[in-house]
Design an enzyme around this catalytic site. Structure first.
Site, PDB file in Angstrom:
ATOM      1  N   THR A  56       0.818  -1.220   0.000  1.00  0.00           N
ATOM      2  CA  THR A  56       0.000   0.000   0.000  1.00  0.00           C
ATOM      3  C   THR A  56       0.848   1.264   0.000  1.00  0.00           C
ATOM      4  O   THR A  56       0.478   2.266  -0.615  1.00  0.00           O
ATOM      5  CB  THR A  56      -0.918  -0.001   1.244  1.00  0.00           C
ATOM      6  OG1 THR A  56      -1.825  -1.097   1.105  1.00  0.00           O
ATOM      7  CG2 THR A  56      -1.724   1.273   1.360  1.00  0.00           C
ATOM      8  N   ASP A  92       1.465  -6.771  -4.213  1.00  0.00           N
ATOM      9  CA  ASP A  92       0.680  -6.680  -2.986  1.00  0.00           C
ATOM     10  C   ASP A  92       1.214  -7.841  -2.132  1.00  0.00           C
ATOM     11  O   ASP A  92       1.351  -8.960  -2.637  1.00  0.00           O
ATOM     12  CB  ASP A  92      -0.802  -6.897  -3.339  1.00  0.00           C
ATOM     13  CG  ASP A  92      -1.707  -6.765  -2.124  1.00  0.00           C
ATOM     14  OD1 ASP A  92      -2.628  -5.956  -2.174  1.00  0.00           O
ATOM     15  OD2 ASP A  92      -1.499  -7.518  -1.136  1.00  0.00           O
ATOM     16  N   SER A  93       1.540  -7.598  -0.888  1.00  0.00           N
ATOM     17  CA  SER A  93       2.249  -8.643  -0.128  1.00  0.00           C
ATOM     18  C   SER A  93       1.398  -9.873   0.128  1.00  0.00           C
ATOM     19  O   SER A  93       1.908 -10.890   0.603  1.00  0.00           O
ATOM     20  CB  SER A  93       2.793  -8.085   1.178  1.00  0.00           C
ATOM     21  OG  SER A  93       1.794  -7.994   2.157  1.00  0.00           O
ATOM     22  N   SER A  94       0.115  -9.817  -0.181  1.00  0.00           N
ATOM     23  CA  SER A  94      -0.679 -11.042  -0.064  1.00  0.00           C
ATOM     24  C   SER A  94      -0.234 -12.065  -1.114  1.00  0.00           C
ATOM     25  O   SER A  94      -0.553 -13.248  -1.000  1.00  0.00           O
ATOM     26  CB  SER A  94      -2.170 -10.728  -0.218  1.00  0.00           C
ATOM     27  OG  SER A  94      -2.393 -10.024  -1.417  1.00  0.00           O
ATOM     28  N   THR A 115       1.752  -4.510   4.200  1.00  0.00           N
ATOM     29  CA  THR A 115       1.640  -4.845   5.626  1.00  0.00           C
ATOM     30  C   THR A 115       1.058  -6.240   5.879  1.00  0.00           C
ATOM     31  O   THR A 115       1.296  -6.830   6.926  1.00  0.00           O
ATOM     32  CB  THR A 115       0.767  -3.814   6.365  1.00  0.00           C
ATOM     33  OG1 THR A 115      -0.544  -3.803   5.776  1.00  0.00           O
ATOM     34  CG2 THR A 115       1.378  -2.437   6.307  1.00  0.00           C
ATOM     35  N   ASP A 116       0.290  -6.774   4.917  1.00  0.00           N
ATOM     36  CA  ASP A 116      -0.432  -8.021   5.203  1.00  0.00           C
ATOM     37  C   ASP A 116       0.497  -9.170   5.610  1.00  0.00           C
ATOM     38  O   ASP A 116       0.184  -9.924   6.519  1.00  0.00           O
ATOM     39  CB  ASP A 116      -1.287  -8.430   4.004  1.00  0.00           C
ATOM     40  CG  ASP A 116      -2.511  -7.530   3.854  1.00  0.00           C
ATOM     41  OD1 ASP A 116      -2.906  -6.893   4.848  1.00  0.00           O
ATOM     42  OD2 ASP A 116      -3.062  -7.453   2.743  1.00  0.00           O
ATOM     43  N   CYS A 121      -3.713 -18.011  21.155  1.00  0.00           N
ATOM     44  CA  CYS A 121      -3.695 -16.742  21.901  1.00  0.00           C
ATOM     45  C   CYS A 121      -2.496 -15.918  21.438  1.00  0.00           C
ATOM     46  O   CYS A 121      -1.385 -16.441  21.342  1.00  0.00           O
ATOM     47  CB  CYS A 121      -3.544 -16.993  23.401  1.00  0.00           C
ATOM     48  SG  CYS A 121      -4.859 -17.960  24.106  1.00  0.00           S
TER      49      CYS A 121
END
Ligand code: ASP
Length: 358
Positions: free
Chosen positions: A25, A73-75, A105-106, A295
């Site tokens: 992005t 796009d890092s995806s 960022t993904d 968690c």
């Protein structure tokens, strides 16, 4: 690949920082189909940095930009993406005082974690950053993140892979993306900040950095990830009702070489011997299986619940307090090494770059 020197062109090569732009992005432009990676980033970044105050500009190191082609796009990143960035840093290592990796960022934390394993014993900074808004968007976080990453990449004391985001410096292999929209999108749930921006100061907490004995001499491990880039290391988070046939469908596939399990709490799973039998079979076939918790904070301990003893007996390795990103990239990294299975298992349980409790 494009390379363009920016700012203070009189600086010697060894005084410069190399900025590796991979997409994400931070450099995207609006397109008919939505945001998509944009080109000409080096010029755009230089222009944006020129809007900073004179004082801030004077604090910037000289730098050069290399853009990876294609910008993604890092995806769309795979272990081959991690390998490519690691190899580029290793190849240029002697020429630069530090490195900035601009990334979507993904999957940024996966790349940061993988780089830490590939570039063990770093004696200078590698700072990974990105942005939640494109560089030219109103109120974008992109310029502040790029500026901070450049400042930390010039540090003489930071000697590891770090993530800089929204004013905080995190150990890369301890980082996770924890928000899909807010500027403060990254966190380090089980390890304190390595540093932070306070007004115009970029502070480091040296006692939290990788110590000399932990770091050791540079010993880059740049094995090929080619045979591990198409899902050969899987990730399975438990859900209520998970059944042995489902685990078997994934782990029984001959293409799967390893898997990360995400167990409940401190390391619990349903009390079903058939589940443990599938895990024991996969480990018996030489697959590398490890477990962390669903968690985000805390650690798995196989000694806490009766089910944990079964996992240990089945051959599943404890990921202790590692992030899923750190554990999965470590499995890929160890499976890529030409070492015996016993060594892989021993190294998984050993902190290599500050990714887990000892
Ligand atoms: N989808 C984008 C990417 O990871 C998200 C971002 O960069 O923030 O490339």
């Amino acid at each position: 690949m494009n390379r363009a020197p920016r700012l203070r062109d009189d600086a010697h090569r060894g005084e410069r920082v190399l900025v590796i732009y991979t997409g994400g992005t931070i450099g995207m432009h609006a397109s008919a189909a939505g945001l998509a990676p944009g080109s000409g980033f080096e010029t755009r970044l230089a222009r944006a940095l020129e809007t900073l105050s004179i004082n801030q500009q004077s604090q910037l190191p000289a730098f050069e930009v290399e853009s990876l082609e294609p910008l993604i796009d890092s995806s769309a990143a795979t272990p081959l993406t991690w390998q490519r960035i690691g190899a580029l840093i290793a190849e240029r290592f002697a020429d630069y005082r530090g490195f900035v990796v601009l990334h979507g960022t993904d999957t940024l934390s996966f790349t940061a974690s993988s780089l830490a394993y590939q570039l063990q014993g770093l004696d200078r900074p590698v700072v990974v950053t990105g942005a939640m808004q494109p560089l030219e968007a109103p109120n974008s976080d992109a310029l502040a993140n790029a500026y901070g990453a450049l400042r930390y990449a010039a540090s003489a004391t930071l000697k590891e892979v770090a993530v800089y985001f929204a004013g905080t410096l995190l150990r890369g292999v301890r980082s996770v993306k924890q928000h899909s929209e807010a500027p403060k999108a990254f966190d380090s749930p089980n390890y304190p900040l390595l540093g932070e921006r306070v007004d115009e100061d970029f502070i480091e907490y040296p006692s939290r950095g990788l110590g000399r004995s932990q770091r050791g001499a540079p010993r880059f491990e740049l094995a090929s990830y080619a045979t591990l880039a198409q899902g050969e290391v899987a990730r399975i988070a438990l859900w209520p009702g998970i059944s042995a046939w489902q685990l078997e469908a994934l782990l029984g596939d001959a293409r799967v070489k390893g898997a990360l399990l995400q167990l409940w709490g401190a390391g619990n799973l349903p009390d079903d011997p058939a589940l443990l039998a599938v895990l024991a079979k996969a480990c018996g076939e030489g697959k590398l299986l490890a477990a962390v918790s669903t968690c985000p904070q805390g650690s798995v301990r196989f000694s806490t619940y009766a089910a944990g003893a079964g996992l240990f007996d089945a051959g599943v390795l404890s990921g202790a307090d590692m992030t899923p990103e750190a554990a999965l990239t470590k499995l890929v990294h160890l499976l890529a090494q030409p070492i015996a299975e016993a060594d892989r298992r021993r190294r998984f349980l050993t902190p290599l770059v500050g990714e887990r409790q000892g």
